[in-house]
Motif scaffolding. Structure first.
Motif, PDB file in Angstrom:
ATOM      1  N   LEU A 277       7.706  -6.773-111.006  1.00 18.14           N
ATOM      2  CA  LEU A 277       8.431  -7.894-110.413  1.00 18.14           C
ATOM      3  C   LEU A 277       9.079  -8.755-111.497  1.00 18.14           C
ATOM      4  O   LEU A 277       8.550  -8.897-112.595  1.00 18.14           O
ATOM      5  CB  LEU A 277       7.477  -8.758-109.572  1.00 18.14           C
ATOM      6  N   ALA A 278      10.216  -9.320-111.153  1.00 14.04           N
ATOM      7  CA  ALA A 278      10.948 -10.174-112.096  1.00 14.04           C
ATOM      8  C   ALA A 278      10.238 -11.512-112.244  1.00 14.04           C
ATOM      9  O   ALA A 278       9.760 -12.102-111.269  1.00 14.04           O
ATOM     10  CB  ALA A 278      12.376 -10.380-111.597  1.00 14.04           C
ATOM     11  N   ARG A 279      10.207 -12.006-113.473  1.00 18.51           N
ATOM     12  CA  ARG A 279       9.533 -13.276-113.767  1.00 18.51           C
ATOM     13  C   ARG A 279      10.538 -14.411-113.821  1.00 18.51           C
ATOM     14  O   ARG A 279      11.609 -14.281-114.424  1.00 18.51           O
ATOM     15  CB  ARG A 279       8.802 -13.172-115.104  1.00 18.51           C
ATOM     16  N   THR A 280      10.191 -15.518-113.218  1.00 16.56           N
ATOM     17  CA  THR A 280      11.076 -16.680-113.217  1.00 16.56           C
ATOM     18  C   THR A 280      10.681 -17.637-114.342  1.00 16.56           C
ATOM     19  O   THR A 280       9.605 -17.523-114.928  1.00 16.56           O
ATOM     20  CB  THR A 280      10.983 -17.435-111.885  1.00 16.56           C
ATOM     21  N   ASP A 281      11.564 -18.604-114.629  1.00 15.23           N
ATOM     22  CA  ASP A 281      11.235 -19.569-115.677  1.00 15.23           C
ATOM     23  C   ASP A 281      10.192 -20.574-115.211  1.00 15.23           C
ATOM     24  O   ASP A 281       9.660 -21.339-116.019  1.00 15.23           O
ATOM     25  CB  ASP A 281      12.496 -20.290-116.171  1.00 15.23           C
ATOM     26  N   TYR A 282       9.851 -20.583-113.907  1.00 16.26           N
ATOM     27  CA  TYR A 282       8.781 -21.451-113.425  1.00 16.26           C
ATOM     28  C   TYR A 282       7.478 -20.661-113.231  1.00 16.26           C
ATOM     29  O   TYR A 282       6.565 -21.075-112.548  1.00 16.26           O
ATOM     30  CB  TYR A 282       9.188 -22.195-112.147  1.00 16.26           C
ATOM     31  N   ASN A 283       7.424 -19.455-113.840  1.00 16.80           N
ATOM     32  CA  ASN A 283       6.195 -18.686-113.996  1.00 16.80           C
ATOM     33  C   ASN A 283       5.652 -18.069-112.707  1.00 16.80           C
ATOM     34  O   ASN A 283       4.444 -17.980-112.510  1.00 16.80           O
ATOM     35  CB  ASN A 283       5.106 -19.539-114.667  1.00 16.80           C
ATOM     36  N   TYR A 284       6.545 -17.612-111.844  1.00 17.04           N
ATOM     37  CA  TYR A 284       6.156 -16.805-110.690  1.00 17.04           C
ATOM     38  C   TYR A 284       6.896 -15.476-110.787  1.00 17.04           C
ATOM     39  O   TYR A 284       8.027 -15.409-111.302  1.00 17.04           O
ATOM     40  CB  TYR A 284       6.513 -17.484-109.367  1.00 17.04           C
ATOM     41  N   PHE A 285       6.271 -14.423-110.276  1.00 15.93           N
ATOM     42  CA  PHE A 285       6.890 -13.101-110.215  1.00 15.93           C
ATOM     43  C   PHE A 285       7.328 -12.883-108.767  1.00 15.93           C
ATOM     44  O   PHE A 285       6.499 -12.952-107.847  1.00 15.93           O
ATOM     45  CB  PHE A 285       5.896 -12.022-110.639  1.00 15.93           C
ATOM     46  N   LEU A 286       8.615 -12.625-108.571  1.00 15.59           N
ATOM     47  CA  LEU A 286       9.167 -12.583-107.223  1.00 15.59           C
ATOM     48  C   LEU A 286       9.367 -11.171-106.682  1.00 15.59           C
ATOM     49  O   LEU A 286       9.840 -10.274-107.392  1.00 15.59           O
ATOM     50  CB  LEU A 286      10.509 -13.311-107.179  1.00 15.59           C
ATOM     51  N   SER A 287       9.000 -11.013-105.412  1.00 18.17           N
ATOM     52  CA  SER A 287       9.319  -9.808-104.654  1.00 18.17           C
ATOM     53  C   SER A 287      10.292 -10.237-103.574  1.00 18.17           C
ATOM     54  O   SER A 287       9.894 -10.694-102.494  1.00 18.17           O
ATOM     55  CB  SER A 287       8.056  -9.190-104.042  1.00 18.17           C
ATOM     56  N   GLU A 288      11.569 -10.138-103.849  1.00 17.83           N
ATOM     57  CA  GLU A 288      12.619 -10.664-102.982  1.00 17.83           C
ATOM     58  C   GLU A 288      12.650  -9.992-101.606  1.00 17.83           C
ATOM     59  O   GLU A 288      12.951 -10.624-100.603  1.00 17.83           O
ATOM     60  CB  GLU A 288      13.991 -10.510-103.656  1.00 17.83           C
ATOM     61  N   GLN A 289      12.309  -8.717-101.544  1.00 25.38           N
ATOM     62  CA  GLN A 289      12.351  -7.983-100.280  1.00 25.38           C
ATOM     63  C   GLN A 289      10.967  -7.811 -99.662  1.00 25.38           C
ATOM     64  O   GLN A 289      10.808  -7.097 -98.671  1.00 25.38           O
ATOM     65  CB  GLN A 289      12.989  -6.606-100.501  1.00 25.38           C
ATOM     66  N   GLY A 290       9.979  -8.432-100.243  1.00 23.36           N
ATOM     67  CA  GLY A 290       8.629  -8.367 -99.704  1.00 23.36           C
ATOM     68  C   GLY A 290       7.835  -7.137-100.104  1.00 23.36           C
ATOM     69  O   GLY A 290       6.709  -6.940 -99.616  1.00 23.36           O
ATOM     70  N   ALA A 291       8.397  -6.290-100.965  1.00 25.34           N
ATOM     71  CA  ALA A 291       7.690  -5.073-101.381  1.00 25.34           C
ATOM     72  C   ALA A 291       6.392  -5.434-102.105  1.00 25.34           C
ATOM     73  O   ALA A 291       6.398  -6.188-103.081  1.00 25.34           O
ATOM     74  CB  ALA A 291       8.580  -4.235-102.301  1.00 25.34           C
TER      75      ALA A 291
END
Length: 329
Positions: A277-291
């Motif tokens: 998962l891609a990491r954001t600058d606010y320190n969360y890893f996002l699953s944009e499609q819910g995978a």
């Protein structure tokens, strides 16, 4: 008659010398032939095997003979400093294995020592901040308020924290890292990175909590030169997982909290396998499609160690313990 008989016997003895010489010659030839036969490779005599190494016929075929032939010195053990001592181990399987084992052993021992592990590049997933490296910079201070910051860990009573400059913050890769900070006076402290220090903070700069800065110098100093380095501290805490507010099975943000070493990657298991998962600058890893939301999670630290976590449900903004922790380095 005795005299006459005796006289006649002398010529017969003189004429008999020729056969004696012949017999001696024949005997000598027979002796030589027997010796040659005795020393042929087919002979089973122990003397033949003893001679073969000297002649170089079967040197490699007999370990005992090899050692005898290679080491003409009467000393049972050659000096370790001599060329023959170096050549002998490398020429035999035992010596070669020993050398390889020693190298492998030296290498494993180095990996076990904290300084050697980090210095030898044992953090393949590290970003700008690498273990075993001392960074030169400056320290400033700020009021941390409730302790929350860009890393989104939330309010905390821990005041030994710091904000990392944007370059070394590296899109939140520095979040959660423990850093040892040393001042020129010799004083030192350990802080945890919970925030980002934007410009004018420069590469190498740490913006410490006022409480942390005060342990290095008077707050009135404002700005002091420091040296800092990454730590893998002793801790009784275990890693926790938190789903971001608004997370569902169709979209989610996942955060790891309390990891001993900086986190390099967070993956979720999907029907296609592990997905990073891609990491954001606010320190969360996002699953944009819910995978993978609500499924098995795999965490990897900068040293390459992986922790697989199951049974973490999608419960937004709830800290859930995993009971596991990365190894200390």
């Amino acid at each position: 008659m005795p005299t006459s008989s005796h006289r006649r016997s002398r010529p017969e003895r003189r004429t008999g010398r020729v056969p004696v010489v012949t017999v001696v010659a024949v005997a000598a030839v027979a002796l030589v032939v027997s010796l040659v036969v005795a020393f042929l490779p087919d002979s089973g005599g122990g003397g033949a095997r003893a001679v073969e190494p000297v002649a170089g016929a079967q040197v490699s075929g007999s370990p005992t003979a090899t050692r005898t032939a290679v080491s003409p010195s009467p000393k049972p053990k050659p000096s370790p400093a001599s060329p023959s001592a170096t050549a002998t181990p490398s020429a035999t399987p035992t010596g070669a294995a020993g050398a390889s084992g020693a190298s492998g052993s030296s290498s494993r021992s180095s990996a076990a020592a904290p300084a050697a592990r980090t210095a030898s590049g044992s953090a393949p997933s590290a970003g700008r901040i690498r273990p075993g490296t001392a960074y030169q910079g400056v320290a400033t201070s700020y009021d941390i308020g409730d302790g929350n910051g860009a890393c989104s860990y939330g309010p905390t009573s821990d005041v030994m924290t710091a904000a990392m400059n944007t370059a070394d913050y590296e899109t939140s890769k520095a979040c959660g890292a423990y850093v040892l900070v040393r001042a020129g006076s010799g004083a030192s402290i350990t802080v945890r990175i919970t925030n980002e220090c934007p410009a004018p903070c420069e590469p190498g700069q740490l913006d410490l909590s006022r409480q942390a800065f005060a342990k290095l110098a008077a707050l009135s100093a404002g700005r002091i030169p420091v040296t800092w380095s990454l730590l893998s501290p002793s801790t009784s805490d275990t890693v926790s997982i938190r789903y971001k507010t608004g997370s569902t099975q169709y979209w989610c943000g996942i955060q790891a909290i309390g990891h001993r070493n900086p986190l390099a990657r967070l993956e979720v298991r999907t029907s296609a396998g592990w997905t990073s998962l891609a990491r954001t600058d606010y320190n969360y890893f996002l699953s944009e499609q819910g995978a993978g939301c609500g499924g098995t999670i795999r965490l990897t630290d900068i040293y390459g160690e992986q922790l697989t976590v199951e049974g973490i449900a999608v419960r937004a903004n709830v800290v859930q313990s995993t009971r596991v922790q990365f190894a200390r380095h």
